[in-house]
Design an enzyme around this catalytic site. Structure first.
Site, PDB file in Angstrom:
ATOM      1  CG  ASP A  22      33.569 -56.830 -16.523  1.00 38.66           C
ATOM      2  OD1 ASP A  22      33.951 -57.892 -17.031  1.00 38.66           O
ATOM      3  OD2 ASP A  22      32.587 -56.751 -15.757  1.00 38.66           O
ATOM      4  CG  HIS A 168      36.636 -53.713 -13.760  1.00 37.26           C
ATOM      5  ND1 HIS A 168      36.480 -54.567 -12.679  1.00 37.26           N
ATOM      6  CD2 HIS A 168      35.389 -53.380 -14.166  1.00 37.26           C
ATOM      7  CE1 HIS A 168      35.181 -54.732 -12.451  1.00 37.26           C
ATOM      8  NE2 HIS A 168      34.508 -54.024 -13.330  1.00 37.26           N
TER       9      HIS A 168
END
Length: 208
Positions: A22, A168
């Site tokens: 992400d 992430h």
């Protein structure tokens, strides 16, 4: 149709798992992750923020060129549940268009920032043709930089065939995440796992 919800685990008959990233693309960490998956012969899914795609268009193109999936993570990373429905729709649409410019296709999946959903947001995503994606290893909290070993130890027990894993590659220092992913990919490959995109995982489930 059943009640809409976040998809975290897919029922498949093979040892496959989907790594997702992400908040990118990021000019340092995204490239490092591409190298890991290139070495493993696998693919991942990158839930990109529209603003970051605009800042690094060549990197978004590289992710697509190497066979990874680009998915919608909104334009500016807000908690969609705190916006009007029209503003939330605009967040999806702006990034949807950016993804289409890079890939030539419409993204199939979406992940809400902070996993912030309610029935309205889930319905909005479905209306746009998206499946809304969660993850099984939220307890790893890689976004908090809790340490490489912490991320690994809180991901390992969640993995089984069809698992969707969250990490992430953007918004901050992500070297811990990169090293944790390097370890996990090596371990899971040794256990016979293949690394596929979320959409590939969903297609495999549809065929079983």
């Amino acid at each position: 149709m059943g009640k809409l919800s976040l998809v975290e685990q897919v029922n498949v008959g093979e040892k496959v798992v989907a790594f997702t990233f992400d908040d990118g693309p990021h000019p340092v960490y995204t490239y490092q992750l591409l190298e890991i998956f290139r070495g493993a012969g696998g693919r991942a899914t990158f839930f990109m923020i529209g603003q970051e795609m605009e800042a690094h268009p060549e990197l978004a193109a590289a992710v697509h060129r190497e066979g990874h999936e680009i998915a919608n993570h909104t334009y500016s990373h807000p908690d969609l549940t705190k916006l009007t429905l029209e503003t939330a729709r605009e967040e999806l649409l702006r990034t949807e268009e950016l993804i289409r410019e890079v890939t030539g296709e419409t993204a199939r999946i979406f992940r809400p920032p902070y996993f912030g959903v309610n029935d309205d947001i889930l319905s909005l995503a479905a209306e746009r043709g998206y499946q809304t994606i969660g993850a099984v290893n939220g307890g790893a909290k890689d976004w908090e930089n809790p340490g490489i070993e912490y991320i690994v130890e809180h991901t390992r027990p969640t993995v089984r065939p069809g698992s969707i894993l969250i990490f992430h590659d953007g918004y901050g220092e992500r070297s811990q995440t990169v090293e944790a992913v390097r370890t996990l990919v090596k371990e899971l490959a040794a256990e016979g796992y293949r690394f596929v995109t979320v959409s590939e995982l969903l297609d495999m489930a549809a065929c079983t």
